[in-house]
Scaffold this motif. Structure first.
Motif, PDB file in Angstrom:
ATOM      1  N   THR A 139       0.858  -1.179   0.000  1.00  0.00           N
ATOM      2  CA  THR A 139       0.000   0.000   0.000  1.00  0.00           C
ATOM      3  C   THR A 139       0.896   1.232   0.000  1.00  0.00           C
ATOM      4  O   THR A 139       1.764   1.374   0.866  1.00  0.00           O
ATOM      5  N   GLY A 140       0.683   2.103  -0.982  1.00  0.00           N
ATOM      6  CA  GLY A 140       1.446   3.340  -1.059  1.00  0.00           C
ATOM      7  C   GLY A 140       0.545   4.530  -0.793  1.00  0.00           C
ATOM      8  O   GLY A 140      -0.524   4.651  -1.389  1.00  0.00           O
ATOM      9  N   GLN A 141       0.947   5.384   0.131  1.00  0.00           N
ATOM     10  CA  GLN A 141       0.225   6.628   0.408  1.00  0.00           C
ATOM     11  C   GLN A 141       1.132   7.763  -0.028  1.00  0.00           C
ATOM     12  O   GLN A 141       2.241   7.904   0.486  1.00  0.00           O
ATOM     13  N   VAL A 142       0.683   8.554  -0.976  1.00  0.00           N
ATOM     14  CA  VAL A 142       1.528   9.608  -1.537  1.00  0.00           C
ATOM     15  C   VAL A 142       0.898  10.987  -1.311  1.00  0.00           C
ATOM     16  O   VAL A 142       0.563  11.716  -2.240  1.00  0.00           O
ATOM     17  N   GLY A 143       0.727  11.325  -0.051  1.00  0.00           N
ATOM     18  CA  GLY A 143       0.214  12.637   0.323  1.00  0.00           C
ATOM     19  C   GLY A 143      -1.161  12.916  -0.275  1.00  0.00           C
ATOM     20  O   GLY A 143      -2.046  12.070  -0.279  1.00  0.00           O
TER      21      GLY A 143
END
Length: 193
Positions: A139-143
């Motif tokens: 899971t990637g959270q990019v702002g």
């Protein structure tokens, strides 16, 4: 002259014998488990149209985690080819700060690795998780750009274990005792000779 040096030489020899006995039997330390994983991720979710248009549908990936029985992480690496994502123990995006890394070992050999570069400041946060069986999820959270999720339900996972030996405190005392005895005997032989 032999009577003066004899007790000190005996002390040195006893110290060396004690040191060699204890040095030959190190205490077994933590058992380290290394999980290597690899496979093909498929994009299962992207929360914004921007991410949907920029992210690849899939990617090869590989990596590993090394941890002790109590869940302490000692080494890790994660590579996702199509995302150009290469993270490891010394990974940084900014020379002034490194990521905040959290590792949780759950039941069995399942785990959760979070690499956070400061999501509150629009820096990315990555969560890599092994859940049931051989499933790996990224899971990637990019702002403000949003969140994306890649999944591989059938990852290739190999496990290996090793013992890390730790010198027993008594072996260190034995060595010091032996070295001290030698020093005393040399001093005595130098002043009495």
């Amino acid at each position: 002259m032999n009577q003066v040096r004899s007790p000190k030489v005996r002390v040195a020899l006893i110290g060396l014998v004690v040191a060699s006995v204890f040095h030959a039997t190190p205490v077994l330390g933590a058992i380290l488990t290394r999980q290597e994983f690899s496979g093909d991720f498929a994009l299962v979710d992207a929360t914004s149209p921007l991410l949907q248009s920029l992210l690849p549908e899939g990617s090869e990936y590989s990596g590993f985690v090394v941890y002790s029985e109590d869940g302490t992480l000692s080494d890790w690496e994660m590579n996702v080819n199509e995302l150009n994502l290469n993270l490891n123990l010394g990974a940084t995006l900014d020379v002034n700060s490194g990521p905040n890394v959290n590792f949780e070992l759950s039941s069995g050999s399942n785990w959760n690795l979070v690499v956070d570069f400061g999501i509150a400041f629009d820096a990315p946060r990555y969560t890599l998780e092994r859940t049931s069986g051989s499933e790996i999820t990224l899971t990637g959270q990019v702002g403000r750009a949003g969140v994306y999720i890649y999944n591989d339900p059938g990852a290739n996972i190999t496990l290996s274990s090793s013992n890390r030996s730790i010198p027993e405190p008594a072996s260190l005392l034995g060595l010091l005792f032996g070295l001290g005895g030698i020093a005393v005997s040399r001093k005595a032989s130098g002043t009495k000779a």
